[in-house]
Design an enzyme around this catalytic site. Structure first.
Site, short mmCIF file in Angstrom:
data_model
loop_
_atom_site.label_atom_id
_atom_site.label_comp_id
_atom_site.label_asym_id
_atom_site.label_seq_id
_atom_site.Cartn_x
_atom_site.Cartn_y
_atom_site.Cartn_z
CG ASP A 264 -2.71 2.17 7.67
OD1 ASP A 264 -3.72 1.80 8.27
OD2 ASP A 264 -2.03 1.39 6.95
CD GLU B 74 4.94 -5.09 7.78
OE1 GLU B 74 5.41 -4.83 6.67
OE2 GLU B 74 3.72 -5.16 7.99
CD GLU C 34 -6.67 -6.82 4.77
OE1 GLU C 34 -6.72 -6.46 3.58
OE2 GLU C 34 -5.72 -6.53 5.52
CD GLU D 88 1.58 0.50 2.21
OE1 GLU D 88 2.56 -0.23 1.89
OE2 GLU D 88 0.45 0.04 2.44
C1 DMJ Z 1 -3.16 -2.50 1.45
O1 DMJ Z 1 -4.00 -3.59 1.53
C2 DMJ Z 1 -3.88 -1.22 1.73
O2 DMJ Z 1 -3.10 -0.21 1.24
C3 DMJ Z 1 -4.15 -1.02 3.20
O3 DMJ Z 1 -4.72 0.22 3.49
C4 DMJ Z 1 -2.94 -1.21 4.04
N1 DMJ Z 1 -1.84 -1.64 3.30
C5 DMJ Z 1 -2.01 -2.72 2.40
C6 DMJ Z 1 -0.76 -2.94 1.61
O4 DMJ Z 1 0.38 -2.70 2.33
#
Ligand code: DMJ
Length: 513
Positions: A234, A338, A89, A357
């Site tokens: 992801d 979610e 993060e 997204e």
């Molecule tokens: C973001 O912080 C980034 O896109 C991350 O890769 C996963 N998704 C969150 C937002 O949903």
């Protein structure tokens, strides 16, 4: 929308990390409850929302506010904090934004208007460096090279730290760490991030080629055997491709293509022919990484990024179909839950924290096809955000997508991603679109330039004796490989897609979700 969210944050929350849009106040780390990871992983007591929003201000051409915000960051933010944050993060939201703003400030062409900072002395780059050095302890004392998930910015890895981390968290650091290394001429950062990717890659199943979602960093054993496209996985896939786009290392592309193939072979369900307006949309399910067997019957909203990634690789038709499926869910609730259970056709986890997204994929599909359908989708999303998430001071997480109750939280990615992609969707003449594919978006939506500066390999020089066997691709060659396969086909796509629009709308309307 952006202005209301940003101004509310500045007025009611700054210098705190986040805005509480219902109570109109700021929020920082939860010091009373260190186990509150939902908050503490993200909030480091470093004005997170301000930092994360920097390049959105530039993309929107707001030079005065960009300059003010950059100065505030330089003057007031310090990373010398007793905060334990998640490495992932901090990397994507903070490091990535500092680098993006630095690139914008130092761009000789200044395409977004005057984003220069008087007497700028690379302060944001130095801050990015300082932060990354504080994250480096996560890569020490790990037997596999896969980093610890969390570090304390002052004290390093906390004693008795968790040895388990998720694939996305550990394996999606290469874009930011690689840019930093190449800007500084210090290979350390890219090398540790690349080592983590390779370690994870080496642990994929011999049988399916898939990776799980949680791994032990000391033993290399998979603790979470779920293989999917959503939470925990992801951005690992996203960064294999985006690292290649930026740095031109062919091994990254090879890994991505291999992974993409395995995803198609084992995760993709649903009948073909969606692009003819018939059949079911593709569904990418969660399976056991070793057997390929279905593990559950839900998908998560994070997965909605995948059509956007498919656009980048040129698989536009599958992207169109998959995007349509997520949009059908959005239409039903005015948001994406979610987790959505595709068997029960109901939300499993019903909150929506303003995630970007679906907008991201909508934007990238519009760029690839120029089909006005995606403008319609964007407008629909914009209207439901206004209707259901607007609060007294900013925009609020939806606590329940059916009941439309709100939660007092506006995540920083709302300003850095959701608003940016929505804005860009409708701003046809934005410098991002006039640049000839000069920009790429990080996983947090930060724009970084695809240019020669990032093509000089640095990292092999700290592996004496090892040859740099990777083949490099020049940015202009890359465009021919990746982007033009989408963008040059626009006229064809238009012809092909426009008659389908009504089919699509009908299909989305009747989709039994
Ligand atoms: C973001 O912080 C980034 O896109 C991350 O890769 C996963 N998704 C969150 C937002 O949903």
């Amino acid at each position: 929308m952006f202005a209301f969210g940003y101004d509310s944050y500045m007025q009611h929350a700054f210098p705190s990390d986040e805005l509480d849009p219902l109570h109109c106040c700021g929020r920082g780390p939860d010091r009373d409850d260190p186990s509150n990871l939902n908050i503490n992983d993200v909030l480091g007591n470093y004005s997170l929302t301000l930092i994360d929003a920097l390049d959105t201000l530039a993309v929107m051409g707001n030079s005065s506010e960009f300059q003010k915000a950059v100065k505030l960051v330089i003057d007031t933010v310090s990373f010398d904090k007793d905060s334990t944050v998640q490495v992932f993060e901090a990397t994507i939201r903070v490091l990535g934004s500092l680098l993006s703003a630095h690139i914008i400030i130092t761009d000789a062409k200044q395409p977004f208007g005057d984003m220069t900072i008087k007497d700028y002395d690379n302060e944001l780059l130095h801050m990015a460096h300082d932060l990354a050095v504080r994250l480096l302890p996560a890569f020490e004392n790990t037997k596999t090279g896969i980093p610890y998930p969390r570090v304390n910015l002052k004290k390093g890895v906390p004693p008795n730290s968790n040895n388990e981390t998720c694939t996305a968290g550990a394996g999606s650091l290469l874009v930011e760490f690689g840019i930093l290394s190449r800007l500084l001429g210090d290979s350390t950062f890219e090398w540790v991030a690349r080592r983590a990717v390779k370690a994870l890659w080496s642990l994929r199943s011999n049988n399916t080629g898939l990776l799980g979602n949680v791994v032990n960093i000391q033993t290399g054993h998979w603790v979470g055997k779920q293989s999917g496209l959503g939470a925990g996985s992801d951005s690992f896939y996203e960064y294999l491709l985006k690292s290649y786009i930026l740095f031109g290392e062919k091994e990254d592309l090879e890994m991505f293509i291999d992974a993409y193939q395995n995803i198609q072979n084992h995760l993709r369900r649903g009948r073909e022919a969606c692009n003819e307006g018939e059949g079911d949309p593709p569904l990418y399910v969660n399976v056991n990484m070793f057997t390929g067997q279905l593990m559950n019957t839900w998908i998560d909203s994070l997965q909605a990024f995948f059509p956007g990634l498919q656009v980048l690789i040129g698989d536009v038709e599958d992207a169109i179909c998959l995007h349509a499926f997520y949009y059908a869910i959005w239409k039903r609730y005015g948001a994406l839950p979610e987790r959505y259970n595709w068997q029960l056709q109901a939300p499993d986890v019903p909150f929506y924290p303003l995630r970007p997204e679906l907008v991201e994929s909508t934007y990238l599909l519009y760029q690839a096809t120029k089909n006005p359908f995606y403008l319609h989708v964007g407008m629909d999303i914009l209207q439901s955000l206004e209707k259901y998430t607007k609060a007294k001071c900013g925009y609020a997480t939806l606590h329940h997508v059916v009941e439309k109750t709100k939660e007092d939280r506006m995540e920083s990615f709302f300003l850095s991603e959701t608003c940016k992609y929505l804005y860009l969707l409708f701003d046809e003449d934005n410098p991002v679109h006039k640049s000839g594919n000069k920009y790429m978006f990080t996983t947090e939506g930060h724009i970084v330039s695809v240019d020669e500066r990032f093509r000089n390999s640095l990292w092999q020089d700290i592996l004496p004796g090892e040859e740099d066997s990777t083949e490099k691709v020049k940015p202009n060659e890359l465009k021919a490989v990746n982007f033009s396969s989408n963008c040059n086909r626009v006229p064809d796509e238009r012809r092909y897609l426009l008659p389908l629009k009504s089919n699509y709308m009908r299909q989305i309307d009747r989709m039994s979700i």
